[in-house]
Write an enzyme that holds these catalytic residues in place. Structure first.
Site, short mmCIF file in Angstrom:
data_model
loop_
_atom_site.label_atom_id
_atom_site.label_comp_id
_atom_site.label_asym_id
_atom_site.label_seq_id
_atom_site.Cartn_x
_atom_site.Cartn_y
_atom_site.Cartn_z
N ALA A 136 -1.72 23.67 17.22
CA ALA A 136 -3.30 24.98 17.98
C ALA A 136 -3.51 25.35 18.77
O ALA A 136 -3.13 24.31 19.62
CB ALA A 136 -4.36 23.53 17.29
N LYS A 171 -2.24 32.14 21.34
CA LYS A 171 -0.77 33.06 21.01
C LYS A 171 -0.94 34.10 21.67
O LYS A 171 0.50 34.53 22.56
CB LYS A 171 -0.17 32.64 20.44
CG LYS A 171 -0.56 32.96 19.26
CD LYS A 171 0.98 33.17 18.20
CE LYS A 171 0.64 33.94 17.00
NZ LYS A 171 1.70 34.00 16.40
N SER A 211 7.18 27.31 24.76
CA SER A 211 7.44 28.08 24.28
C SER A 211 8.70 28.79 25.93
O SER A 211 8.62 27.87 26.75
CB SER A 211 6.23 29.43 24.99
OG SER A 211 7.07 30.37 24.84
N TYR A 250 -1.52 33.20 29.02
CA TYR A 250 -0.91 32.26 27.69
C TYR A 250 -0.17 31.08 28.68
O TYR A 250 0.57 30.16 28.27
CB TYR A 250 -0.52 33.49 26.57
CG TYR A 250 0.40 32.81 25.85
CD1 TYR A 250 -0.21 31.68 24.47
CD2 TYR A 250 1.41 33.00 25.48
CE1 TYR A 250 0.74 30.74 23.67
CE2 TYR A 250 2.43 32.19 25.09
CZ TYR A 250 2.25 31.48 24.16
OH TYR A 250 2.41 30.44 23.12
N LYS A 299 0.68 27.11 28.47
CA LYS A 299 1.78 26.21 28.23
C LYS A 299 2.88 25.60 29.56
O LYS A 299 3.03 24.22 28.84
CB LYS A 299 3.29 27.52 27.06
CG LYS A 299 2.61 27.92 26.12
CD LYS A 299 2.40 26.46 25.30
CE LYS A 299 1.80 27.35 24.15
NZ LYS A 299 1.15 26.49 23.23
N ASN A 333 4.12 41.36 18.26
CA ASN A 333 5.20 40.54 18.38
C ASN A 333 5.89 41.38 17.20
O ASN A 333 6.08 42.65 16.76
CB ASN A 333 5.59 39.36 18.07
CG ASN A 333 4.79 38.97 18.60
OD1 ASN A 333 4.03 37.59 18.32
ND2 ASN A 333 4.83 38.38 19.89
#
Ligand code: NAD
Ligand code: UFG
Length: 340
Positions: free
Chosen positions: A82, A85, A125, A150, A154, A200
């Site tokens: 969750a 992104k 990532s 973002y 991470k 993307n």
């Protein structure tokens, strides 16, 4: 094992559920559906051949909601997908990203430890390497400066998890650093379902191919790469899902902390992807060259051998299966899950 899957209705989570059940595990999903559709879970259950996947519409920032789920179920481990992104959106709304991704994960971890569940696989990532100091990237490559909030969420959450595991060795933590997930389940029933204009490459290509968008913009052809366009390590989402099943075995072995790149080790350029897509699927993808996108790097692919030697995981699918399955999903579901 009985697994709590946060974000299980999303792209990678939904594919992982199938591999979990195939390996004999069971799962309970929590998702706030901020970027997903419950139809995905219905279709996952169909593919697995069960009536339904246990599901709670809960936000990971909602402590009471989480508590209720942990009171009703005993979990051996959590696979934590969750999170928000979208790189560009994170630049516009940094607070929302730190609140959702970091705030949510801190709450989740607190509830987990309170209930004695100290096994977690975290979706990290390749972005944590920033502009990578070495290619191919190994796990020893130093983490870098992220170019957006973002990426920082991470990187920071990796640190939180490492520090918690160090302070309390009862925790087993696997950080999976995904490279570029693409493809879809070969049935074409589940796949990537972005909201609005895709950020993307692969979903953009499939939407052009299906006629929803006019042409692909190729962001820059003057990088220091063989054809001047950006090179990435694309990985089939079914292979990525399988990496989680392998990582669960590491948790069972009480691995402590494990950090793994999850990619194929091969780099393909934007134009490689477009050309293979056209050749394999026999469909046109008009494109034009556009300026570079802010924050992009030239080349990013990994050395995935640590995952092979320590987790027994290796990607099985190549670029042709990736473009075939991405297209199979889009062709069968031009409007994604919105049709149902
Ligand atoms: P996704 O958006 O399809 O799935 C994420 C899911 O989490 C969604 O279903 C969303 O509704 C849910 N969610 C978000 N915030 C939540 C919250 N506060 N509470 C409960 N649920 C929440 O994305 P994905 O591509 O499946 O990515 C899964 C994970 O992998 C994410 O953490 C992402 O950052 C990470 N990741 C993805 C990629 C990629 O390119 N897809 C690459 C590297 C890492
Ligand atoms: N690209 C285009 N046109 C598009 C979209 C992308 O030319 O419309 C190019 C990009 O410039 C880049 C390549 O295609 O060279 C791949 O771009 P993506 O946006 O698909 O992927 P990124 O490598 O930029 O980033 C993705 C995720 C990040 C994650 C990272 C590493 O978006 O969240 O992979 O896992 F961190």
């Amino acid at each position: 094992m009985n697994i709590l899957v946060t974000g299980g209705a999303g792209f990678i989570g939904s594919h992982t559920l199938i591999e979990l059940y195939a390996a004999g595990h069971t799962a309970v999903v929590i998702d706030n559906l901020s970027n997903s559709n419950p139809v995905a879970l219905k279709r996952v259950a169909e593919i697995i051949g069960i009536k339904n996947i246990p599901f709670y519409k809960v936000d990971i920032r909602d402590r009471e909601g989480l508590e209720k789920v942990f009171e009703e179920h005993q979990f051996d481990a959590c696979i934590h997908f969750a999170g928000l992104k979208a790189v560009g959106e994170s630049v516009e709304k940094p607070w929302e990203y730190y609140d959702n991704n970091i705030g949510g994960t801190l709450t989740l971890l607190d509830v987990m430890r309170k209930h004695g569940c100290k096994n977690i696989i975290f979706s990290s990532s390749a972005t944590v390497y920033g502009d990578p100091a070495e290619i191919p990237i190994t796990e020893n490559c130093p983490k870098g400066q992220c170019t957006n909030p973002y990426g920082w969420t991470k990187s920071m959450l990796e640190q939180v998890l490492m520090d918690m595991q160090k302070a309390d060795p009862e925790w087993n933590v696997v950080l999976l650093r995904y490279f570029n997930p693409v493809g879809a389940h070969p049935s074409g029933r589940i796949g990537e379902n972005p909201n609005g204009i895709p950020n993307n490459l692969m979903p953009y290509i499939t939407q052009v191919a299906v006629g929803k968008r006019k042409e692909l913009g190729v962001f820059g052809n003057d990088y220091d790469t063989p054809d001047g366009t950006g090179v990435r390590d694309y990985i089939h989402v079914v292979d990525l899902a399988d990496a989680h099943v392998c990582a669960l075995k590491a948790l069972e072995r009480k691995c402590g902390l494990g950090i793994f790149n999850v990619g194929t080790g091969h780099g393909y350029s934007v134009l490689d992807m477009v050309k293979v897509f056209i050749r394999v699927n026999r469909v046109d993808v008009p494109y034009s060259i556009k300026p570079r996108r802010a924050g992009d790097i030239a080349t990013c692919y990994c050395n995935p051998s640590k995952a092979e030697s320590e987790l027994g995981w290796k990607a099985k699918y190549g670029i042709e299966e990736m473009v075939r399955d991405s297209w199979n999903w889009q062709r069968q579901n031009p409007e994604g899950y919105n049709e149902e």
